[in-house]
Design a protein around this motif. Structure first.
Motif, PDB file in Angstrom:
ATOM      1  N   LYS A   1       0.815  -1.433   0.120  1.00  0.00           N
ATOM      2  CA  LYS A   1       0.281  -0.523  -0.141  1.00  0.00           C
ATOM      3  C   LYS A   1       0.591   0.903   0.224  1.00  0.00           C
TER       4      LYS A   1
ATOM      5  N   GLU B   1      -4.700   3.242   5.216  1.00  0.00           N
ATOM      6  CA  GLU B   1      -4.663   2.193   5.920  1.00  0.00           C
ATOM      7  C   GLU B   1      -5.395   1.468   5.297  1.00  0.00           C
ATOM      8  N   GLU B   2      -6.748   1.847   4.695  1.00  0.00           N
ATOM      9  CA  GLU B   2      -7.803   0.761   4.343  1.00  0.00           C
ATOM     10  C   GLU B   2      -7.674   0.500   2.971  1.00  0.00           C
ATOM     11  N   PRO B   3      -8.214  -1.059   2.621  1.00  0.00           N
ATOM     12  CA  PRO B   3      -8.513  -1.248   1.106  1.00  0.00           C
ATOM     13  C   PRO B   3      -9.401  -0.350   0.598  1.00  0.00           C
ATOM     14  N   GLU B   4      -8.921   0.592  -0.551  1.00  0.00           N
ATOM     15  CA  GLU B   4      -9.678   1.241  -1.466  1.00  0.00           C
ATOM     16  C   GLU B   4      -9.221   0.873  -2.437  1.00  0.00           C
TER      17      GLU B   4
ATOM     18  N   ASP C   1     -12.045   6.087  -4.869  1.00  0.00           N
ATOM     19  CA  ASP C   1     -13.089   5.524  -4.115  1.00  0.00           C
ATOM     20  C   ASP C   1     -13.755   7.043  -3.720  1.00  0.00           C
TER      21      ASP C   1
END
Length: 262
Positions: A2, A7-10, A36
């Protein structure tokens, strides 16, 4: 893998960049575009410091590294000018690595299929390291083994050059499909019919193509029906299989073509 700050998948778009006119053609940085909501279209540029001790390959250099790899050179010959996909830079553990899909060249309208995946080390230390595999994992494993200077293991080899078959192996694999269904192939000296109809074609160069080839042959056998004589003949870089069907007292040849290379 990443980019920093995520911090979060997108879903993102990632474009590797190099300095225009630079002789070194090293990676200058990469642009990340978020896809997103609520950050749709937001762009962030991550720069590689020019004075950095570690030099990373730029998009032009990574393609050159792939072309120079002897295993890939052999694969290009077998696949007859494959199409190279976009390179995507990932950081896997401590390794900055480009992953590049390589597609088989489509034959007669056949959609190109994934032939192999290349993992190319982005850090340049005077030598290029390239791993090939039929999955990202096997390609990265082959890459790590080259970095370590050891021979690829069976699992890596099965995902690398092992997935590419020579012409004889391709022919044997196709004939084995017919043999597995108890069908005997006839090979006439010449083929001459007033009417002929193509009912399917595909390209078969690697193990990745075996499933679609098997499906085509199975559908062909089903259409031929029980007891039909199956004919095989070769034209240029293709092998053809056909059966005779009589319609309104006229003999028609219905056939499939499988590109296997020259």
């Amino acid at each position: 893998a990443k980019p920093p700050g995520f911090e979060e998948p997108e879903f993102v778009g990632l474009l590797s960049l190099e300095l225009r006119g630079s002789q070194g053609r090293n990676l200058a940085g990469y642009m990340v575009v978020q896809n997103d909501t609520p950050n749709l279209g937001h762009m962030q540029f991550y720069e590689v410091p020019i004075e950095s001790a570690t030099k990373l390959l730029g998009p032009t250099s990574v393609r050159e590294a792939l072309d120079r790899d002897p295993d890939f050179a052999q694969l290009k010959t077998l696949l007859r000018n494959p199409r190279i996909g976009d390179n995507i830079l990932y950081q896997v553990g401590e390794h900055d690595t480009y992953f590049i899909p390589v597609y088989t060249a489509g034959a007669g309208g056949v959609v190109a299929q994934l032939g192999t995946i290349a993992a190319v080390g982005a850090a340049f230390t005077g030598e290029y390291y390239v791993g090939l595999g039929d999955t990202q994992e096997s390609a990265f494993e082959a890459y790590l083994q080259k970095v370590a200077g050891i021979a690829p293991t069976a699992s890596a080899a099965s995902g690398g050059m092992g997935i590419v078959l020579d012409k004889d192996a391709r022919l044997d694999a196709v004939l084995a499909i017919f043999e597995g269904k108890g069908i005997i192939i006839s090979t006439p000296t010449t083929i001459q019919f007033p009417l002929s109809f193509s009912i399917g074609d595909t390209a078969f160069y690697s193990k990745a193509d075996l499933e679609s080839t098997t499906e085509l042959v199975s559908e062909f056998i089903s259409k031929a029906g029980v007891g039909k004589r199956i004919l095989m003949w070769e034209e240029e870089n293709r092998i053809n299989f056909g059966f005779i069907k009589v319609v309104d007292n006229t003999s028609e040849l219905h056939y499939i073509a499988i590109e296997v290379g020259s």
